[in-house]
Motif scaffolding. Sequence first.
Motif, PDB file in Angstrom:
ATOM      1  N   GLU A 336       0.847  -1.190   0.000  1.00 62.00           N
ATOM      2  CA  GLU A 336       0.000   0.000   0.000  1.00 62.00           C
ATOM      3  C   GLU A 336       0.885   1.244   0.000  1.00 62.00           C
ATOM      4  OE1 GLU A 336      -2.634  -0.199   3.308  1.00 62.00           O
ATOM      5  OE2 GLU A 336      -3.765  -1.919   2.517  1.00 62.00           O
ATOM      6  N   ILE A 337       0.599   2.168  -0.919  1.00 62.27           N
ATOM      7  CA  ILE A 337       1.402   3.384  -1.048  1.00 62.27           C
ATOM      8  C   ILE A 337       0.490   4.595  -0.939  1.00 62.27           C
ATOM      9  CG2 ILE A 337       2.918   4.729  -2.556  1.00 62.27           C
ATOM     10  CD1 ILE A 337       3.775   2.106  -3.875  1.00 62.27           C
ATOM     11  N   SER A 338       0.863   5.527  -0.060  1.00 65.73           N
ATOM     12  CA  SER A 338       0.167   6.809   0.047  1.00 65.73           C
ATOM     13  C   SER A 338       1.180   7.919  -0.179  1.00 65.73           C
ATOM     14  CB  SER A 338      -0.466   6.978   1.431  1.00 65.73           C
ATOM     15  OG  SER A 338      -1.450   5.997   1.676  1.00 65.73           O
ATOM     16  N   ILE A 339       0.831   8.858  -1.047  1.00 65.10           N
ATOM     17  CA  ILE A 339       1.641  10.061  -1.238  1.00 65.10           C
ATOM     18  C   ILE A 339       0.703  11.234  -0.996  1.00 65.10           C
ATOM     19  CG2 ILE A 339       3.112  11.407  -2.774  1.00 65.10           C
ATOM     20  CD1 ILE A 339       3.754   8.867  -4.293  1.00 65.10           C
ATOM     21  N   PHE A 343      -3.760   7.495  -2.748  1.00 70.31           N
ATOM     22  CA  PHE A 343      -3.543   6.136  -2.243  1.00 70.31           C
ATOM     23  C   PHE A 343      -3.594   5.135  -3.386  1.00 70.31           C
ATOM     24  CE2 PHE A 343      -5.383   2.086  -0.865  1.00 70.31           C
ATOM     25  CZ  PHE A 343      -4.484   1.711   0.125  1.00 70.31           C
ATOM     26  N   LEU A 344      -2.744   4.101  -3.299  1.00 73.66           N
ATOM     27  CA  LEU A 344      -2.724   3.033  -4.290  1.00 73.66           C
ATOM     28  C   LEU A 344      -2.372   1.720  -3.609  1.00 73.66           C
ATOM     29  CD1 LEU A 344      -2.780   2.146  -7.316  1.00 73.66           C
ATOM     30  CD2 LEU A 344      -0.300   2.584  -7.344  1.00 73.66           C
ATOM     31  N   ARG A 345      -3.132   0.677  -3.893  1.00 71.80           N
ATOM     32  CA  ARG A 345      -2.808  -0.669  -3.421  1.00 71.80           C
ATOM     33  C   ARG A 345      -2.371  -1.498  -4.613  1.00 71.80           C
ATOM     34  NH1 ARG A 345      -3.541  -4.183   0.832  1.00 71.80           N
ATOM     35  NH2 ARG A 345      -3.829  -6.369   0.256  1.00 71.80           N
ATOM     36  N   ILE A 346      -1.239  -2.159  -4.484  1.00 67.27           N
ATOM     37  CA  ILE A 346      -0.675  -2.952  -5.582  1.00 67.27           C
ATOM     38  C   ILE A 346      -1.349  -4.325  -5.599  1.00 67.27           C
ATOM     39  CG2 ILE A 346       1.433  -3.827  -6.631  1.00 67.27           C
ATOM     40  CD1 ILE A 346       1.247  -0.752  -6.294  1.00 67.27           C
TER      41      ILE A 346
END
Length: 372
Positions: A336-339, A343-346
């Motif tokens: 899980e990436i948050s900038i 938000f984006l879940r791979i």
Amino acid sequence: MPYVLKHSFDPDFDHLHLKPKDNDGERVDHFNLGYAQNVRKGHVLAEWEEVSPRQAAALDGRFIFKDKHFPAGANCFVHPKNPDKLLAAADGYVFYLDGKITVKSELNVRGGVDFRTGNIDFVADVVVHGPVRSGFSVSGRNVQVKDVVEAAEVKASGNIDTEAGFKGNGSGLLEAGDKIKVSFCENAQLRSGGNIVVRHSCLHCSIYCGGSLAVQGALMGGDIYSRGLVYVGDVLGGGLGVETRLVLGYAPKLFLEAERLDENLREVLRRLSNHRPGKGTKSPGRDGKSDDSAALAQRFKTLLQAKRELWTNVCPVESIGSCRVVVPGEVRPGVEISIGEAFLRIDRTMRNVVFLRRDKDIVIASPALQGR
């Protein structure tokens, strides 16, 4: 008239023969043995006092002199306005070396940090040549550890460098005001005001990075909070069964404060749940103190308000446009990436990619090192 040289430190101190101190009849402290005699720059090390011959006869003859001539060694100087006082010219530890009062600004612990040395608390640079064992701590200006750090605490106002890795066992901590360099880290917490470099793998760690994070090997599991860029050279994520969360673009100390508030809230709720109905019922906390239910309820309300205010004031850093996750190797599902607020879940395996924010979304570009 003779003169006695009065010391502000123990002239017979021997770091090789330390003994635990009895704290006024309480439990003997085997962890804080006073490994070094700390002094700050400008600190009075020794001073002259005139005594009578009769008084001199009752004192330690080693420190009785006919003339006021300091046995001054390295990093010492005579007070410019009071020639009867000898001062430290640097932060460090003071001792006698070859008959001279000496201050050294680097502390070399030739073995490990354990029950032989006790905790190391030093005002300048520390080099530990052996391991830092579980339950012990090291603090200094810049700290270098040449062997492994176990479930211990290492803190520095400047930089930390652990050459042989960090096996935290769920309770270890590295905390630096500036940079951290570590060979590898497992089940540990790292906090830095600046960049963090992991030369090999980072497994199941909590990282609070005030600069950018670079992991040259694999980063699997854990929560990563980075103010800037995150680089992972080999593998990011451990698959769907391993939770790996990356949050970029915020000051990491905000998340530390949020965790502290959550911990206090849980403790207050625990105390409230232990209360029995009835007036005047009290519940002991971890600190041994007791509170009545009204005080606990007010404490809970105050903490909850503090948490709301914290999140209300949270905003991304000004440099959020440069935040990205760079992975020349492989990214596995479940990451899980948050900038900022994006938000984006791979959900699939990727290779040689960079994740960056555009408008309100996280986009994926390739190759990783040319994603700008």
